[in-house]
Write a protein that holds these residues in place. Sequence first.
Motif, PDB file in Angstrom:
ATOM      1  N   GLN A 189       1.054   4.406  -3.125  1.00  0.00           N
ATOM      2  CA  GLN A 189       1.010   5.129  -2.650  1.00  0.00           C
ATOM      3  C   GLN A 189       1.947   6.371  -3.895  1.00  0.00           C
ATOM      4  OE1 GLN A 189       0.364   6.272   1.358  1.00  0.00           O
ATOM      5  NE2 GLN A 189      -1.806   5.099   1.431  1.00  0.00           N
ATOM      6  N   GLN A 190       3.375   5.725  -3.341  1.00  0.00           N
ATOM      7  CA  GLN A 190       4.904   6.756  -3.743  1.00  0.00           C
ATOM      8  C   GLN A 190       4.485   6.438  -5.079  1.00  0.00           C
ATOM      9  OE1 GLN A 190       7.380   4.701  -2.023  1.00  0.00           O
ATOM     10  NE2 GLN A 190       7.915   5.703  -0.049  1.00  0.00           N
ATOM     11  N   ARG A 233       1.474   6.114  -6.665  1.00  0.00           N
ATOM     12  CA  ARG A 233       0.869   7.252  -7.754  1.00  0.00           C
ATOM     13  C   ARG A 233       1.004   9.416  -7.250  1.00  0.00           C
ATOM     14  NH1 ARG A 233      -3.663   6.066  -3.824  1.00  0.00           N
ATOM     15  NH2 ARG A 233      -3.062   4.011  -3.728  1.00  0.00           N
ATOM     16  N   ARG A 234       2.133   8.942  -6.372  1.00  0.00           N
ATOM     17  CA  ARG A 234       2.628  10.462  -5.903  1.00  0.00           C
ATOM     18  C   ARG A 234       3.603  10.782  -7.386  1.00  0.00           C
ATOM     19  NH1 ARG A 234       4.418   9.836  -0.337  1.00  0.00           N
ATOM     20  NH2 ARG A 234       2.515   9.578   0.855  1.00  0.00           N
ATOM     21  N   GLN A 271       1.020  -1.029  -0.122  1.00  0.00           N
ATOM     22  CA  GLN A 271       0.071  -0.370  -0.246  1.00  0.00           C
ATOM     23  C   GLN A 271       0.726   1.464   0.090  1.00  0.00           C
ATOM     24  OE1 GLN A 271      -2.557   0.528   3.415  1.00  0.00           O
ATOM     25  NE2 GLN A 271      -3.788   1.204   2.005  1.00  0.00           N
TER      26      GLN A 271
END
Length: 144
Positions: free
Chosen positions: A50-51, A53-54, A46
């Motif tokens: 997230q990384q 996506r950033r 997860q």
Amino acid sequence: MPNIASVLKSEIQRVARKELRSETQQLKKTVGQYRSQIAQLKRRLQVLEQQVRRQSRGGGRAAAAAEPQDEDSGPSLRFSAKGLATQRKRLGLSAASVAKILGVSALSVYKWESGKTRPRARQLEAIASLRKMGKREAQARLEG
């Protein structure tokens, strides 16, 4: 007086239950460990998602900024742990002296020479300049 066959049968059942209980205890413990590892991996996944996506959101700016730096650096620099050690010995310097010239710690030079780590791009440029250096220039840099 109980029948010997029934006593024997009940004793066999009791021993079998005891044996199964110990086997299932071990299996329950292992399953618990696996579940905690799976949960940990899910949390890690997860965070990594997230990384990503950033990075993909700001990726256009980062990629555009990285291109000019690649052009400025010219040809890519190669690094060899054995080559660095040979260069240091050719100049007659200790690892600490080379570290002082390069602006890094002596431990970094030791780890590079032993192959445990690799120098960063900025340090590779300094190592490349070390290759062009002679003994006199190296001593002058140490004293200066």
